[in-house]
Scaffold this motif. Structure first.
Motif, PDB file in Angstrom:
ATOM      1  N   LEU A  37      32.491  45.856  39.576  1.00 14.82           N
ATOM      2  CA  LEU A  37      33.012  47.221  38.822  1.00 14.82           C
ATOM      3  C   LEU A  37      32.833  48.359  39.881  1.00 14.82           C
ATOM      4  CD1 LEU A  37      31.234  46.811  36.110  1.00 14.82           C
ATOM      5  CD2 LEU A  37      33.974  47.052  35.995  1.00 14.82           C
ATOM      6  N   GLU A  38      32.984  48.271  40.441  1.00 20.11           N
ATOM      7  CA  GLU A  38      32.589  49.361  41.899  1.00 20.11           C
ATOM      8  C   GLU A  38      33.690  50.173  42.975  1.00 20.11           C
ATOM      9  OE1 GLU A  38      29.219  51.348  45.167  1.00 20.11           O
ATOM     10  OE2 GLU A  38      29.802  48.997  45.420  1.00 20.11           O
ATOM     11  N   ASP A  39      33.601  48.715  43.966  1.00 21.09           N
ATOM     12  CA  ASP A  39      34.595  49.339  45.693  1.00 21.09           C
ATOM     13  C   ASP A  39      36.471  49.247  44.516  1.00 21.09           C
ATOM     14  OD1 ASP A  39      32.998  50.573  46.732  1.00 21.09           O
ATOM     15  OD2 ASP A  39      32.612  48.630  48.390  1.00 21.09           O
ATOM     16  N   ALA A  40      36.081  47.773  44.216  1.00 21.38           N
ATOM     17  CA  ALA A  40      37.410  47.160  43.920  1.00 21.38           C
ATOM     18  C   ALA A  40      38.041  47.923  42.372  1.00 21.38           C
ATOM     19  CB  ALA A  40      37.389  45.773  43.145  1.00 21.38           C
ATOM     20  N   LEU A  66      28.014  33.860  36.606  1.00 24.30           N
ATOM     21  CA  LEU A  66      28.676  35.106  36.831  1.00 24.30           C
ATOM     22  C   LEU A  66      27.625  35.829  36.560  1.00 24.30           C
ATOM     23  CD1 LEU A  66      31.590  36.170  35.749  1.00 24.30           C
ATOM     24  CD2 LEU A  66      30.784  35.892  33.987  1.00 24.30           C
ATOM     25  N   PHE A  67      27.949  36.466  37.785  1.00 25.58           N
ATOM     26  CA  PHE A  67      27.087  38.394  38.234  1.00 25.58           C
ATOM     27  C   PHE A  67      28.539  39.356  38.378  1.00 25.58           C
ATOM     28  CE2 PHE A  67      25.274  34.887  40.071  1.00 25.58           C
ATOM     29  CZ  PHE A  67      24.109  35.178  40.318  1.00 25.58           C
ATOM     30  N   VAL A  68      27.973  40.691  38.316  1.00 27.92           N
ATOM     31  CA  VAL A  68      28.759  41.959  37.652  1.00 27.92           C
ATOM     32  C   VAL A  68      27.969  42.914  38.667  1.00 27.92           C
ATOM     33  CG1 VAL A  68      29.435  43.891  36.578  1.00 27.92           C
ATOM     34  CG2 VAL A  68      30.004  41.472  35.278  1.00 27.92           C
ATOM     35  N   ARG A  69      29.233  43.286  40.077  1.00 30.64           N
ATOM     36  CA  ARG A  69      28.219  44.058  40.816  1.00 30.64           C
ATOM     37  C   ARG A  69      28.881  45.645  40.235  1.00 30.64           C
ATOM     38  NH1 ARG A  69      30.596  45.708  46.771  1.00 30.64           N
ATOM     39  NH2 ARG A  69      32.366  46.417  46.084  1.00 30.64           N
ATOM     40  N   ILE A  70      27.684  46.794  39.642  1.00 33.28           N
ATOM     41  CA  ILE A  70      27.128  47.124  38.553  1.00 33.28           C
ATOM     42  C   ILE A  70      28.454  48.638  40.002  1.00 33.28           C
ATOM     43  CG2 ILE A  70      26.892  46.700  36.921  1.00 33.28           C
ATOM     44  CD1 ILE A  70      24.027  48.534  37.830  1.00 33.28           C
ATOM     45  N   ASN A  71      28.129  49.951  39.564  1.00 33.97           N
ATOM     46  CA  ASN A  71      28.248  50.938  39.767  1.00 33.97           C
ATOM     47  C   ASN A  71      26.881  51.613  40.394  1.00 33.97           C
ATOM     48  OD1 ASN A  71      31.560  52.049  40.179  1.00 33.97           O
ATOM     49  ND2 ASN A  71      31.279  51.341  37.837  1.00 33.97           N
ATOM     50  N   PRO A  72      26.469  52.303  41.333  1.00 32.79           N
ATOM     51  CA  PRO A  72      25.750  52.964  41.548  1.00 32.79           C
ATOM     52  C   PRO A  72      24.437  53.537  40.248  1.00 32.79           C
ATOM     53  CG  PRO A  72      26.458  52.733  43.620  1.00 32.79           C
ATOM     54  CD  PRO A  72      27.560  53.352  42.433  1.00 32.79           C
ATOM     55  N   LEU A  73      23.257  53.528  40.372  1.00 30.98           N
ATOM     56  CA  LEU A  73      22.623  53.944  39.114  1.00 30.98           C
ATOM     57  C   LEU A  73      22.213  55.387  39.524  1.00 30.98           C
ATOM     58  CD1 LEU A  73      20.523  50.984  38.617  1.00 30.98           C
ATOM     59  CD2 LEU A  73      22.667  51.819  37.049  1.00 30.98           C
ATOM     60  N   ASP A  74      22.569  55.755  40.341  1.00 33.81           N
ATOM     61  CA  ASP A  74      22.501  57.720  40.658  1.00 33.81           C
ATOM     62  C   ASP A  74      23.471  58.185  39.748  1.00 33.81           C
ATOM     63  OD1 ASP A  74      24.665  56.881  42.573  1.00 33.81           O
ATOM     64  OD2 ASP A  74      25.111  58.032  43.858  1.00 33.81           O
ATOM     65  N   GLY A  78      26.881  53.195  35.990  1.00 28.62           N
ATOM     66  CA  GLY A  78      26.268  52.417  36.258  1.00 28.62           C
ATOM     67  C   GLY A  78      24.975  51.883  35.233  1.00 28.62           C
ATOM     68  N   ALA A  79      24.523  53.087  34.729  1.00 31.60           N
ATOM     69  CA  ALA A  79      23.946  52.478  33.468  1.00 31.60           C
ATOM     70  C   ALA A  79      24.536  52.150  32.124  1.00 31.60           C
ATOM     71  CB  ALA A  79      23.123  54.368  33.139  1.00 31.60           C
ATOM     72  N   GLN A  80      25.916  52.727  32.280  1.00 34.13           N
ATOM     73  CA  GLN A  80      26.785  52.362  31.071  1.00 34.13           C
ATOM     74  C   GLN A  80      26.941  50.672  31.598  1.00 34.13           C
ATOM     75  OE1 GLN A  80      29.488  55.165  31.763  1.00 34.13           O
ATOM     76  NE2 GLN A  80      29.548  56.372  29.492  1.00 34.13           N
ATOM     77  N   ASP A  81      27.414  50.785  32.575  1.00 35.68           N
ATOM     78  CA  ASP A  81      27.919  49.518  32.830  1.00 35.68           C
ATOM     79  C   ASP A  81      26.961  48.364  32.407  1.00 35.68           C
ATOM     80  OD1 ASP A  81      30.511  50.413  34.212  1.00 35.68           O
ATOM     81  OD2 ASP A  81      29.380  50.271  36.394  1.00 35.68           O
ATOM     82  N   LEU A  82      26.223  48.840  33.124  1.00 37.46           N
ATOM     83  CA  LEU A  82      24.696  47.612  33.257  1.00 37.46           C
ATOM     84  C   LEU A  82      24.263  47.659  31.543  1.00 37.46           C
ATOM     85  CD1 LEU A  82      21.298  48.187  34.350  1.00 37.46           C
ATOM     86  CD2 LEU A  82      22.793  46.407  34.776  1.00 37.46           C
ATOM     87  N   ARG A  83      24.397  48.293  30.519  1.00 41.31           N
ATOM     88  CA  ARG A  83      24.590  48.471  29.143  1.00 41.31           C
ATOM     89  C   ARG A  83      25.532  47.134  28.266  1.00 41.31           C
ATOM     90  NH1 ARG A  83      23.010  51.581  24.897  1.00 41.31           N
ATOM     91  NH2 ARG A  83      22.777  50.622  22.896  1.00 41.31           N
ATOM     92  N   ALA A  84      26.595  47.190  29.288  1.00 34.18           N
ATOM     93  CA  ALA A  84      28.056  46.818  28.995  1.00 34.18           C
ATOM     94  C   ALA A  84      27.668  45.672  28.845  1.00 34.18           C
ATOM     95  CB  ALA A  84      29.602  47.294  28.898  1.00 34.18           C
ATOM     96  N   VAL A  85      27.096  44.954  30.071  1.00 29.90           N
ATOM     97  CA  VAL A  85      27.388  43.146  30.479  1.00 29.90           C
ATOM     98  C   VAL A  85      26.260  43.040  30.730  1.00 29.90           C
ATOM     99  CG1 VAL A  85      29.362  44.402  31.721  1.00 29.90           C
ATOM    100  CG2 VAL A  85      26.832  44.139  32.699  1.00 29.90           C
ATOM    101  N   ALA A  86      24.885  43.229  30.739  1.00 28.80           N
ATOM    102  CA  ALA A  86      23.311  42.350  30.013  1.00 28.80           C
ATOM    103  C   ALA A  86      23.590  41.219  28.685  1.00 28.80           C
ATOM    104  CB  ALA A  86      22.507  43.379  30.260  1.00 28.80           C
TER     105      ALA A  86
END
Length: 292
Positions: A37-40, A66-74, A78-86
């Motif tokens: 979900l980051e550079d790509a 299955l892993f997910v690369r989230i956006n940075p937590l700065d 990134g926090a929204q990514d975590l909430r969605a995919v965890a």
């Protein structure tokens, strides 16, 4: 929980905008896929990609991790990514742009909240910090020790990437310029008891001979797997990081020889022209999956 992480030989990046390509990752034989979900993903496409990735995680079947690369937590992304995919099917989160242990502690805390939300045990989801700056590489040991869920930590030194820019080395096909760096990060990971360290990555899609040489070098250093960017790389990586039939047969012979010697009251013995003892037998048992 972290000590129970499975070894992964190959972790294949899949763009978060192309979740349908997970089937290609499975067909290639990847032990794990990393939905990116980051550079790509361009900034405008991140919300839609997050939804697609969350759906893919929720509906994932089969044995591939299955892993997910989230956006940075700065930022909030990134926090929204975590909430969605965890979700229960998620094996781990790849955390980019880590600067130090504080970033790992924040991710660990957020993941614990997400796990409670879904009724998962604390530490269910692994955390893979990416060491992409000079500061992070220097603090690899502290980053590795920051949370028990840290796993698969290693040096990812792809051509033209963040690490090359941060350190200033000039990439070469034989990897001489990053050998010491990869070795030091691996030592830090082992000293911190991080399970299953992985290295990476090889960016030349067509150069499978170069990939094999780089993978063999990483395996010789002590890494257990590699990150990949193309399905064609997966079979090569899997082969390199798997013991050959000849190696397995030799391990079995060595164990049998040491066991016979110990039954007769001997310690070190000569085995196929080499001196071996219980330490070598323990290594062979571990390689065969029999534990220490």
């Amino acid at each position: 929980m972290s000590s129970e992480r499975p070894a992964l030989r190959s972790l294949l990046f899949v763009p978060g905008t192309r979740t349908g390509w997970l089937a290609k990752a499975e067909a290639a034989g990847a032990d794990a896929a990393i939905l990116d979900l980051e550079d790509a993903v361009p900034p405008a496409g991140k919300p839609a990609a997050r939804d697609h990735v969350a759906e893919a995680v929720a509906n994932m079947t089969g044995d591939m991790a299955l892993f997910v690369r989230i956006n940075p937590l700065d930022g909030w992304a990134g926090a929204q990514d975590l909430r969605a995919v965890a979700l229960p099917r998620l094996a781990g989160v790849v955390l980019p742009k880590v600067n130090g242990p504080a970033d790992v502690l924040l991710a660990d805390r957020l993941l614990s909240w997400c796990e409670r939300e879904h009724g998962l045990p604390d530490g269910h989801i692994a955390l893979v910090p990416l060491l992409e700056s000079a500061a992070a590489l220097r603090e690899a040991y502290e980053i590795a020790r920051a949370a028990p869920r840290v796993a698969y930590l290693g040096a990812v030194t792809g051509k033209g990437g963040d690490v090359e820019r941060a350190i200033g080395y000039r990439w070469s096909r034989d990897g001489t310029e990053t050998l010491a760096l990869r070795s030091r990060v691996l030592l830090d990971a082992r000293a911190a008891a991080v399970p299953c360290p992985v290295a990476g990555l090889w960016t030349d899609i067509a150069d499978l001979d170069g990939l094999r040489a780089f993978a063999e070098q990483n395996r010789s250093l002590g890494y257990e797997g590699m990150v990949a960017i193309h399905p064609s790389h997966v079979p090569v990586i899997n082969e390199v990081f798997s013991p050959s039939p000849e190696e397995l047969a030799r391990y079995e012979r060595l164990i049998a020889a040491v066991d016979r010697a110990q039954a007769g009251g001997a310690g070190a013995i000569t085995f196929e022209g080499e001196m071996v003892d219980e330490a070598m037998a323990a290594r062979a048992r571990a390689a065969l999956g029999g534990g220490p």
